[in-house]
Design a protein around this motif. Structure first.
Motif, mmCIF file in Angstrom:
data_model
loop_
_atom_site.group_PDB
_atom_site.id
_atom_site.type_symbol
_atom_site.label_atom_id
_atom_site.label_comp_id
_atom_site.label_asym_id
_atom_site.label_seq_id
_atom_site.Cartn_x
_atom_site.Cartn_y
_atom_site.Cartn_z
ATOM 1 N N CYS A 153 0.804 -1.260 0.089
ATOM 2 C CA CYS A 153 0.018 0.085 -0.163
ATOM 3 C C CYS A 153 0.907 1.184 0.035
ATOM 4 O O CYS A 153 1.796 1.219 0.376
ATOM 5 C CB CYS A 153 -0.903 0.135 1.249
ATOM 6 S SG CYS A 153 -0.266 0.285 2.728
ATOM 7 N N SER A 195 -5.855 -4.238 1.093
ATOM 8 C CA SER A 195 -4.821 -2.990 1.593
ATOM 9 C C SER A 195 -5.969 -1.788 1.304
ATOM 10 O O SER A 195 -6.968 -1.773 0.835
ATOM 11 C CB SER A 195 -3.660 -3.009 1.073
ATOM 12 O OG SER A 195 -3.859 -2.500 -0.436
ATOM 13 N N SER A 196 -5.211 -0.773 1.898
ATOM 14 C CA SER A 196 -5.729 0.630 1.770
ATOM 15 C C SER A 196 -5.762 1.220 0.298
ATOM 16 O O SER A 196 -6.554 2.036 -0.049
ATOM 17 C CB SER A 196 -5.112 1.748 2.650
ATOM 18 O OG SER A 196 -3.611 1.859 2.261
ATOM 19 N N ASP A 197 -5.039 0.598 -0.562
ATOM 20 C CA ASP A 197 -4.832 1.178 -1.971
ATOM 21 C C ASP A 197 -6.292 0.787 -2.695
ATOM 22 O O ASP A 197 -6.723 1.312 -3.560
ATOM 23 C CB ASP A 197 -3.786 0.269 -2.806
ATOM 24 C CG ASP A 197 -2.506 0.856 -2.469
ATOM 25 O OD1 ASP A 197 -2.555 1.834 -1.572
ATOM 26 O OD2 ASP A 197 -1.582 0.336 -2.979
ATOM 27 N N THR A 241 -8.469 4.456 3.463
ATOM 28 C CA THR A 241 -7.494 4.618 4.586
ATOM 29 C C THR A 241 -7.958 5.389 5.422
ATOM 30 O O THR A 241 -8.669 6.414 5.260
ATOM 31 C CB THR A 241 -6.121 4.978 3.998
ATOM 32 O OG1 THR A 241 -4.982 5.064 5.128
ATOM 33 C CG2 THR A 241 -6.346 6.464 3.386
ATOM 34 N N CYS A 291 -1.280 4.331 5.846
ATOM 35 C CA CYS A 291 -1.583 3.213 4.737
ATOM 36 C C CYS A 291 -1.743 1.960 5.619
ATOM 37 O O CYS A 291 -0.919 1.840 6.486
ATOM 38 C CB CYS A 291 -1.094 3.308 3.411
ATOM 39 S SG CYS A 291 0.508 2.362 3.479
ATOM 40 N N ALA A 333 -2.080 -2.450 5.433
ATOM 41 C CA ALA A 333 -2.015 -3.759 4.603
ATOM 42 C C ALA A 333 -2.629 -4.947 5.462
ATOM 43 O O ALA A 333 -2.133 -5.067 6.673
ATOM 44 C CB ALA A 333 -1.004 -4.186 3.957
#
Length: 501
Positions: A310, A329-331, A335, A343, A345
């Protein structure tokens, strides 16, 4: 010849006169002189106890024949001119108010009434104030027992003091703020006497702050107490888990890749060495701060064996792929917001195990109380955001918190402790580097030390039940100086052992 007859009265008178003559002869005969007491042997001079400019020394000796008491003499030379004296009945005496920085000589002789024996040979000592000992630190910690019977054991170390014959380590539970409660004034203070620069302290209360001071005992006396070092003791729930716990080695590092904040240290000249150090740290997860777009791509290309899990603003999480795999993940999900950023994961072991959420974050900088209150709010918001989405997962928060226990208000710690997260530095089982050297180096090659707590703003917090096997700062040194600074922060590495369900 007429015979004289003596009456009984006359005979009695003769006998009395004869006895009186005999007694007179006895009392007028010269008396044999009583012998003097014998010489004193085995005189020993103990180590000096120094307070300010004055010292006290205990003198002891063996029993002398026919002695009813003793006379102790002391002077500033072996000639014993202008010697001061003290009379005692015991076979020891403490001489007080001796000037420090002088040589003092001591003699003892036996006394019996008005008769005095021969003086012992002078025993001389120079009473020179030894140097102050360096601050102690904690090298290892463990917990034994359960429930109310649980006890923490600490291994305390310090640098050897020149000329030390032994050491005295003082310690006590200390309330916060510890600066308001000097250890030497603590009536509950205990003292451990050891011959070398290490002491093992069993039987301590878990979850308490203990403070420590050490001083050297030399032939010249007791030195000044060291600066105070304080430590939170490991709690029972953070003991080494039973069975086969899940290992997760975590690094956090602010690499100062911002072209504004670190413009005098171009990132393109450091990135290869930064990637090499992360790999050499042999971690499963690397939480990186101050790595904006552009620099994060450069670092990703060089971290073979790691996936970038991330990024958010200038924070990133890298995961070593052969040990852990990425779940989300935050991607892709979103977030929590901090300033500068965060960020996360969610990962699990590649061969199966419990999921873990790892957050890389950077909290607001600033020295004021208002800044600290903001950091506390940010920390609470991050925890609430993650727990709302992953209520049962193990959790690791890692990053630049811009705060430590030395602050008047260590906001992030207070926010996360309320959620049962603890700082790895507080509860580590072993410390593999000198723990009082700060994690932030400010690009200065001389290590900065904060002896009271260890001023580490780069921190790793873990959720309940996770055992912190080790903590260390990775920053090469030689001759007491850093040799290859790659950022104004140093990499902090922790070894975590997670109980499996």
């Amino acid at each position: 010849m007429t015979r004289t007859t003596r009456t009984p009265l006359a005979l009695l008178l003769v006998a009395v006169l004869a006895l009186a003559g005999a007694l007179a002869a006895v009392t007028t005969a010269p008396a044999e002189a009583a012998p003097k007491p014998g010489p004193v042997a085995g005189v020993t001079v103990g180590d000096a106890r120094i307070a300010g400019s004055k010292a006290s020394v205990r003198i002891a000796w063996r029993k002398a024949p026919r002695a009813r008491g003793y006379q102790v003499l002391w002077a500033r030379s072996a000639k014993m001119k202008k010697a001061r004296t003290a009379s005692v009945r015991k076979r020891s005496y403490t001489v007080r108010n001796l000037a420090v920085g002088q040589t003092w000589c001591f003699q003892v002789r036996a006394v019996a009434g008005k008769k005095k024996g021969k003086r012992s040979a002078p025993v001389c000592r120079r009473i020179a104030k030894p140097g102050q000992s360096a601050s102690p630190w904690i090298a290892a910690a463990s917990v034994t027992g359960t429930g109310t019977a649980a006890r923490t054991q600490l291994t305390v170390r310090w640098r050897a003091t020149a000329g030390a014959r032994s050491y005295e380590l003082d310690y006590a539970i200390t309330p916060e703020p510890v600066v308001n409660y000097p250890l030497w004034e603590n009536k509950a203070r205990q003292t451990k006497k050891v011959t070398g620069p290490t002491a093992v302290l069993p039987g301590l209360t878990p979850g308490k702050i203990y403070c420590f001071q050490v001083r050297a005992i030399t032939a010249g006396g007791a030195g000044d107490r060291s600066p105070t070092h304080c430590k939170y003791t490991m709690t029972a729930d953070r003991r080494l888990p039973a069975g086969s716990p899940q290992a997760l080695d975590v690094a956090t590092w602010n690499i100062c890749a911002s072209p504004v904040a670190c413009r005098t240290h171009p990132f393109n000249k450091r990135v290869d060495a930064i990637a090499a150090r992360i790999k050499a740290a042999n971690v499963d997860v690397a939480a990186i701060q101050e790595v904006p777009p552009g620099p994060v791509d450069d670092l990703t290309r060089r971290l073979s064996g790691f996936d970038r899990a991330c990024t958010s603003g200038a924070e990133a999480v890298f995961v070593r792929t052969y040990r852990y795999r990425l779940l989300s993940s935050s991607d892709t999900v979103g977030t929590p917001h901090t300033n500068p950023g965060a960020c996360w994961a969610r990962i699990e072991p590649a061969n199966g195990g419990d999921p873990v959420v790892v957050v890389s974050l950077h909290l607001k900088p600033g020295p004021t109380a208002a800044d600290d209150r903001i950091r506390r709010t940010q920390a609470a918001d991050v925890l609430a955001w993650v727990r709302d989405r992953f209520p049962r997962d193990h959790l690791v928060l890692a990053g630049d918190t811009n705060s430590n226990r030395g602050h008047d208000l260590d906001g992030p710690r207070l926010a996360w402790q309320s959620g049962s997260l603890m700082d790895a530095y507080d509860i580590a089982g072993a410390f593999r580097s000198y723990p009082v050297q700060n994690s932030m180096n400010n690009w200065e090659t001389t290590p900065k030390e904060s002896t009271r707590w260890g001023a580490h703003i780069d921190r790793v917090f873990s959720s309940a039940g996770i055992h912190v096997a080790s903590w260390e700062i990775i920053e090469p040194q030689s001759g007491g100086r850093y040799t290859q600074l790659l950022s104004d922060h140093s990499l902090v590495r922790t070894g975590l052992l997670i109980p499996t369900s």
